[in-house]
Design an enzyme around this catalytic site. Structure first.
Site, PDB file in Angstrom:
ATOM      1  CB  VAL A  11      -1.521   4.833   3.428  1.00  0.00           C
ATOM      2  CG1 VAL A  11      -1.956   7.000   3.467  1.00  0.00           C
ATOM      3  CG2 VAL A  11      -0.998   4.414   1.996  1.00  0.00           C
ATOM      4  CB  THR A 121      -8.453   1.633  -0.815  1.00  0.00           C
ATOM      5  OG1 THR A 121      -7.110   3.222  -1.251  1.00  0.00           O
ATOM      6  CG2 THR A 121      -8.999   1.755  -2.209  1.00  0.00           C
ATOM      7  CD  GLU A 148      -2.301   6.554  -0.429  1.00  0.00           C
ATOM      8  OE1 GLU A 148      -1.506   7.696  -1.349  1.00  0.00           O
ATOM      9  OE2 GLU A 148      -2.922   4.711  -0.726  1.00  0.00           O
ATOM     10  CG  PHE A 149      -4.967  10.395  -5.127  1.00  0.00           C
ATOM     11  CD1 PHE A 149      -5.591   9.157  -6.310  1.00  0.00           C
ATOM     12  CD2 PHE A 149      -4.891  11.107  -4.016  1.00  0.00           C
ATOM     13  CE1 PHE A 149      -7.209   8.975  -5.976  1.00  0.00           C
ATOM     14  CE2 PHE A 149      -7.167  11.172  -4.586  1.00  0.00           C
ATOM     15  CZ  PHE A 149      -7.617  10.356  -4.845  1.00  0.00           C
ATOM     16  CD  GLU A 152       4.351   0.205  -2.127  1.00  0.00           C
ATOM     17  OE1 GLU A 152       5.182  -0.475  -2.411  1.00  0.00           O
ATOM     18  OE2 GLU A 152       3.315   0.107  -2.135  1.00  0.00           O
ATOM     19  CG  ASN A 205      -5.531   2.838  -7.865  1.00  0.00           C
ATOM     20  OD1 ASN A 205      -4.968   3.739  -8.147  1.00  0.00           O
ATOM     21  ND2 ASN A 205      -5.404   2.305  -6.638  1.00  0.00           N
ATOM     22  N   GLY A 250       4.454  -4.200 -19.672  1.00  0.00           N
ATOM     23  CA  GLY A 250       5.080  -5.045 -19.339  1.00  0.00           C
ATOM     24  C   GLY A 250       4.307  -6.535 -18.666  1.00  0.00           C
ATOM     25  N   GLY A 254       1.304  -4.901 -10.503  1.00  0.00           N
ATOM     26  CA  GLY A 254       1.074  -5.853  -9.404  1.00  0.00           C
ATOM     27  C   GLY A 254       1.053  -5.073  -7.931  1.00  0.00           C
ATOM     28  CB  CYS A 257      -2.846   0.119  -5.058  1.00  0.00           C
ATOM     29  SG  CYS A 257      -2.183   0.346  -3.695  1.00  0.00           S
TER      30      CYS A 257
END
Ligand code: UGA
Length: 424
Positions: A11, A121, A148-149, A152, A205, A250, A254, A257
């Site tokens: 971040v 976070t 923050e959003f 990756e 999240n 899926g 993972g 976060c």
């Protein structure tokens, strides 16, 4: 504006680059001296498309500097971004020790009337407790919550094209100062109190984790009733109230976060006297998803895993990153190894000491009793499946991402087992 960023992790570095791209001057403080040296030499310690070039561009323009002393990094800065880890601690609670110790260290080292901007976070209530912590030691610094959003693998894009910018502050003037950093970006601003800002991050999240777990569990039901989950979700996502995103079945979620933030939100609710049953069910369903896939691999390898060799395509927690933190691939590999399998893996970017790593997708499948597709790297779709069939000892492919074309796999003489699809 002069901004200091404490913590040169994911971040911190993306925010540092992004702020220089918006014309601000950034000084980064990072405790790891080796990391500071690498950054000064123009390297980036994380893989994120385009980031190395962008950071060296900022260095050349003299917009960014790196310091192993936090006290040095905050000199002249009105805003101090805290981009520190908040790992999962005891009982799932977020471990705030990095954030708290930096606030203690800098409380009276920052410029008078500067603002700590909490990017990490943190559980709702943290900014309030940091504010008290600062007041207790007579610091004039203030606190703003500014979650923050970034995703990756898409972080640079996300920084420049945010869905929203959330700022929680005690004083309107502090919120305006932070909002002013983003002049020129077209987006929605949510200005609120610090605790609501902190909650927006956890709520987002937790909601996304719930939504993708819904897709996973629908895939399991489709499998049971003989429906094709991809067609089902194609029909579901066109409802404008539902929308297209985050519905890809899926092996469960993972990364650094979702697992930690869902666990932390349960404890936040519990501490406040509320049992977040729904989220507990999501975490349990998510965990079962990996067991379910391990079981498919067991069946694919002939019913037992002792002495069997499983090829695994993908180690990263998702495509587009080299990050293996809480990677579903690794967690499934552990289950397979517990049952006696040898797991031979290939990933275009990621690696793990826990596994035997192969130099290519084809090398990994040589002599394998079963193949598991664990990460959705597009390059796996381009591997010659006829060659895969020739090299494998077994003949079953478990595609935990529904990535490959079943017809192509079957045409090569292999069995294709996806998630929630006919023949799965
Ligand atoms: C996530 C959020 O998407 C970001 O908004 C947030 O800023 C970030 O966490 C954070 O809190 O720092 P990230 O962990 O990078 O970002 O990854 P995602 O793209 O959200 O994927 C998370 C997991 O969900 C991955 O394991 C991915 O494979 C899985 N996933 C995602 C699915 O299985 N299906 C989907 O449809 C979407």
């Amino acid at each position: 504006m002069n901004v200091s960023i404490i913590g040169a992790g994911y971040v911190g570095l993306v925010s540092a680059w992004g702020l220089t791209a918006l014309g601000h001057r950034v000084s980064v403080g990072e405790a790891d001296v080796g990391r500071v040296d690498r950054l000064k030499a123009g390297e980036t310690p994380i893989f994120e498309e385009g980031l190395t070039e962008l950071l060296s561009g900022a260095s050349e323009k003299d917009l960014i500097s790196y310091h192993s002393s936090n006290a040095e990094a905050v000199q002249g800065a009105k805003l101090v971004f805290l981009c520190l880890p908040t790992p999962e601690g005891a009982d799932g609670r977020a471990d705030l020790s990095y954030v708290e110790s930096v606030v203690d260290e800098l409380a009276n080292a920052v410029e008078p009337d500067s603002v700590f901007v909490v990017k990490s976070t943190v559980p709702p209530g943290t900014a309030a407790s940091l504010r008290k912590r600062l007041a207790d030691v007579g610091s004039s610094a203030r606190v703003v919550s500014h979650p923050e959003f970034l995703r990756e693998g898409n972080a640079v894009f996300d920084f420049m094209n945010p869905d929203r910018i959330v700022i929680g502050a005690y004083e309107a003037e502090d919120a305006d100062l932070v909002a002013g950093l983003y002049d020129g970006l077209e987006t929605e601003f949510i200005l609120t109190d610090v605790t609501s800002a902190e909650m927006i991050k956890y709520a987002s999240n937790a909601y996304l984790a719930t939504r993708l777990t819904m897709a996973n569990t629908l895939a399991n039901v489709c499998e049971a009733v003989g429906a094709d989950v991809l067609d089902v979700l194609a029909g579901v996502r066109l409802d404008h109230r539902i929308g297209p995103h985050f519905l890809q079945p899926g092996p469960g979620y993972g990364g650094s976060c979702f697992p930690k933030d869902t666990a932390a939100l349960i404890t936040v609710a519990e501490d406040a006297g509320y049992d977040f049953e729904l989220l507990r069910a999501v975490i349990e369903a998510d965990d079962r998803q990996r067991h379910r896939i391990a079981e498919k691999v067991r069946q694919a390898a002939g019913g037992g895993l002792r002495g069997r060799r499983v090829a695994m395509w993908g180690v990263a927690f998702k495509a587009g990153t080299d990050d293996v933190r809480e990677s579903p691939a690794l967690r499934i590999a552990r289950l397979l190894k517990e049952d006696g399998a040898e797991v031979v893996a290939y990933d275009p970017k990621a690696s793990s000491d826990e596994l035997t790593m192969s130099p290519s997708a084809l090398d990994a499948v040589t002599g394998a009793d079963a193949l598991l597709v664990a990460t959705e790297w597009p390059e796996f779709c381009r591997v010659d499946m006829v060659e895969v069939a020739a090299r494998m000892k077994g003949h079953r492919v478990v595609d935990s991402r529904n990535l490959l074309d079943p017809a192509q796999v079957r045409a090569a003489g292999l069995d294709y087992w996806g998630l929630g699809r006919p023949g799965a």
